[in-house]
Design an enzyme around this catalytic site. Structure first.
Site, PDB file in Angstrom:
ATOM      1  N   LYS A  51      49.651  27.409  14.117  1.00 20.19           N
ATOM      2  CA  LYS A  51      49.615  27.571  15.574  1.00 20.19           C
ATOM      3  C   LYS A  51      48.267  28.120  16.046  1.00 20.19           C
ATOM      4  O   LYS A  51      47.697  27.622  17.009  1.00 20.19           O
ATOM      5  CB  LYS A  51      50.739  28.525  16.045  1.00 20.19           C
ATOM      6  CG  LYS A  51      52.137  28.003  15.772  1.00 20.19           C
ATOM      7  CD  LYS A  51      53.204  28.811  16.506  1.00 20.19           C
ATOM      8  CE  LYS A  51      53.321  30.257  16.068  1.00 20.19           C
ATOM      9  NZ  LYS A  51      53.758  30.432  14.667  1.00 20.19           N
ATOM     10  N   ARG A  62      46.620  33.446   3.024  1.00 22.38           N
ATOM     11  CA  ARG A  62      45.929  33.579   4.314  1.00 22.38           C
ATOM     12  C   ARG A  62      45.134  34.886   4.377  1.00 22.38           C
ATOM     13  O   ARG A  62      45.613  35.931   3.981  1.00 22.38           O
ATOM     14  CB  ARG A  62      46.963  33.548   5.443  1.00 22.38           C
ATOM     15  CG  ARG A  62      46.355  33.804   6.807  1.00 22.38           C
ATOM     16  CD  ARG A  62      47.210  33.272   7.924  1.00 22.38           C
ATOM     17  NE  ARG A  62      48.479  33.953   8.083  1.00 22.38           N
ATOM     18  CZ  ARG A  62      49.365  33.609   9.023  1.00 22.38           C
ATOM     19  NH1 ARG A  62      49.100  32.618   9.843  1.00 22.38           N
ATOM     20  NH2 ARG A  62      50.500  34.262   9.119  1.00 22.38           N
ATOM     21  N   ARG A  70      47.044  40.123   6.293  1.00 20.26           N
ATOM     22  CA  ARG A  70      47.924  40.740   7.273  1.00 20.26           C
ATOM     23  C   ARG A  70      49.046  41.477   6.557  1.00 20.26           C
ATOM     24  O   ARG A  70      49.565  41.004   5.554  1.00 20.26           O
ATOM     25  CB  ARG A  70      48.555  39.647   8.163  1.00 20.26           C
ATOM     26  CG  ARG A  70      47.649  39.183   9.253  1.00 20.26           C
ATOM     27  CD  ARG A  70      48.179  37.970   9.977  1.00 20.26           C
ATOM     28  NE  ARG A  70      49.582  38.037  10.380  1.00 20.26           N
ATOM     29  CZ  ARG A  70      50.147  37.186  11.239  1.00 20.26           C
ATOM     30  NH1 ARG A  70      49.423  36.219  11.787  1.00 20.26           N
ATOM     31  NH2 ARG A  70      51.417  37.277  11.554  1.00 20.26           N
ATOM     32  N   ARG A  84      60.734  37.042   8.464  1.00 20.61           N
ATOM     33  CA  ARG A  84      60.208  36.309   9.621  1.00 20.61           C
ATOM     34  C   ARG A  84      60.835  34.907   9.721  1.00 20.61           C
ATOM     35  O   ARG A  84      61.164  34.443  10.805  1.00 20.61           O
ATOM     36  CB  ARG A  84      58.674  36.205   9.519  1.00 20.61           C
ATOM     37  CG  ARG A  84      57.989  37.537   9.812  1.00 20.61           C
ATOM     38  CD  ARG A  84      56.614  37.620   9.180  1.00 20.61           C
ATOM     39  NE  ARG A  84      55.621  36.835   9.866  1.00 20.61           N
ATOM     40  CZ  ARG A  84      54.475  36.436   9.320  1.00 20.61           C
ATOM     41  NH1 ARG A  84      54.206  36.737   8.067  1.00 20.61           N
ATOM     42  NH2 ARG A  84      53.608  35.754  10.015  1.00 20.61           N
ATOM     43  N   ARG A 113      59.837  33.480  21.756  1.00 14.14           N
ATOM     44  CA  ARG A 113      60.433  33.416  20.427  1.00 14.14           C
ATOM     45  C   ARG A 113      61.937  33.622  20.478  1.00 14.14           C
ATOM     46  O   ARG A 113      62.585  33.560  19.434  1.00 14.14           O
ATOM     47  CB  ARG A 113      59.828  34.509  19.538  1.00 14.14           C
ATOM     48  CG  ARG A 113      58.641  34.071  18.695  1.00 14.14           C
ATOM     49  CD  ARG A 113      58.119  35.313  18.003  1.00 14.14           C
ATOM     50  NE  ARG A 113      57.469  35.065  16.756  1.00 14.14           N
ATOM     51  CZ  ARG A 113      56.149  35.058  16.583  1.00 14.14           C
ATOM     52  NH1 ARG A 113      55.361  35.210  17.607  1.00 14.14           N
ATOM     53  NH2 ARG A 113      55.644  34.898  15.388  1.00 14.14           N
TER      54      ARG A 113
END
Ligand code: AMP
Length: 204
Positions: free
Chosen positions: A13, A122, A151, A162, A88
């Site tokens: 995204k 990531r 992160r 998540r 969300r």
């Protein structure tokens, strides 16, 4: 034009948001980035957000809705914006519809196995927020000079929470937006340029 980007964590995204915003000259509003910025600046919003975000849980609706309302009132959003990571939940989507006309909702689809590979590799620039993946980027710093970090919610445990939240709370939004033809579903597999081509075609 007001665009919403839907899709699970690490669907791409953030990367696609930058490309869409550049091509349409609209601001990119990433609720996750706003919260992370507030956490690093130790603001009252950051203190609340950190209770949820590191575990992979969603920040309460009333908190995030207030953040988005405030952001959409800024003058740079007069000609539209792209919302990345908001709404969300159904309540967020309903409140957004009361606030502003949502023109298109782009839902980026990626398989679970690929999401896990993307999340664990990531790295994010502390300075400008650009994302990199260790399989293709081996430098320890971003192009802007900022240091790269993992992160805190990019662990396998937090990802499981998540994804579970995504299935329960965010997936129903597909149906919500499909009902009145605002939903565009796009495969998130391939290079960022390939995915962007699909989005451009779908928006045209
Ligand atoms: P993201 O960068 O979009 O993956 O968001 C990171 C985290 O910020 C999420 O896992 C949530 O804890 C929080 N967050 C971001 N956007 C929202 C939202 N619309 N509603 C609730 N929590 C959010």
């Amino acid at each position: 034009m007001l665009i919403v980007l839907l899709g699970p964590p690490a669907a791409g995204k953030g990367t696609q948001a930058k490309k869409i915003c550049n091509s349409l000259s609209i601001p990119h509003i990433s609720t996750g980035s706003i919260l992370r910025q507030n956490i690093s600046e130790k603001t009252p919003l950051g203190e609340v957000a950190s209770l949820y975000i590191n575990k992979g849980d969603l920040v309460p609706d009333e908190v995030i809705i207030a953040v988005v309302k405030d952001r959409l009132r800024q003058p740079d959003c007069a000609k539209g914006a792209l919302l990345d990571g908001f709404p969300r939940t159904l309540r967020q989507a309903e409140e957004l519809d009361e606030l502003i006309q949502v023109d298109k909702v782009i839902d980026i689809e990626v398989s679970r196995q690929i999401l896990t590979e993307r999340v664990t590799g990531r790295r994010v620039c502390k300075n400008c927020g650009t994302n990199y993946h260790i399989s293709v980027y081996t430098e320890s710093n971003c192009n802007c000079g900022g240091s790269l970090q993992t992160r805190e919610d990019d662990t396998e445990a937090a990802l499981a929470v998540r994804l579970n939240n995504y299935d329960k709370q965010t997936l129903p939004l597909r149906q919500y937006y499909a009902g009145d033809n605002r939903l565009i579903q796009v495969s998130g597999i391939g290079t960022p340029a390939e995915v962007f081509e699909r989005i451009k075609e779908a928006l045209a």
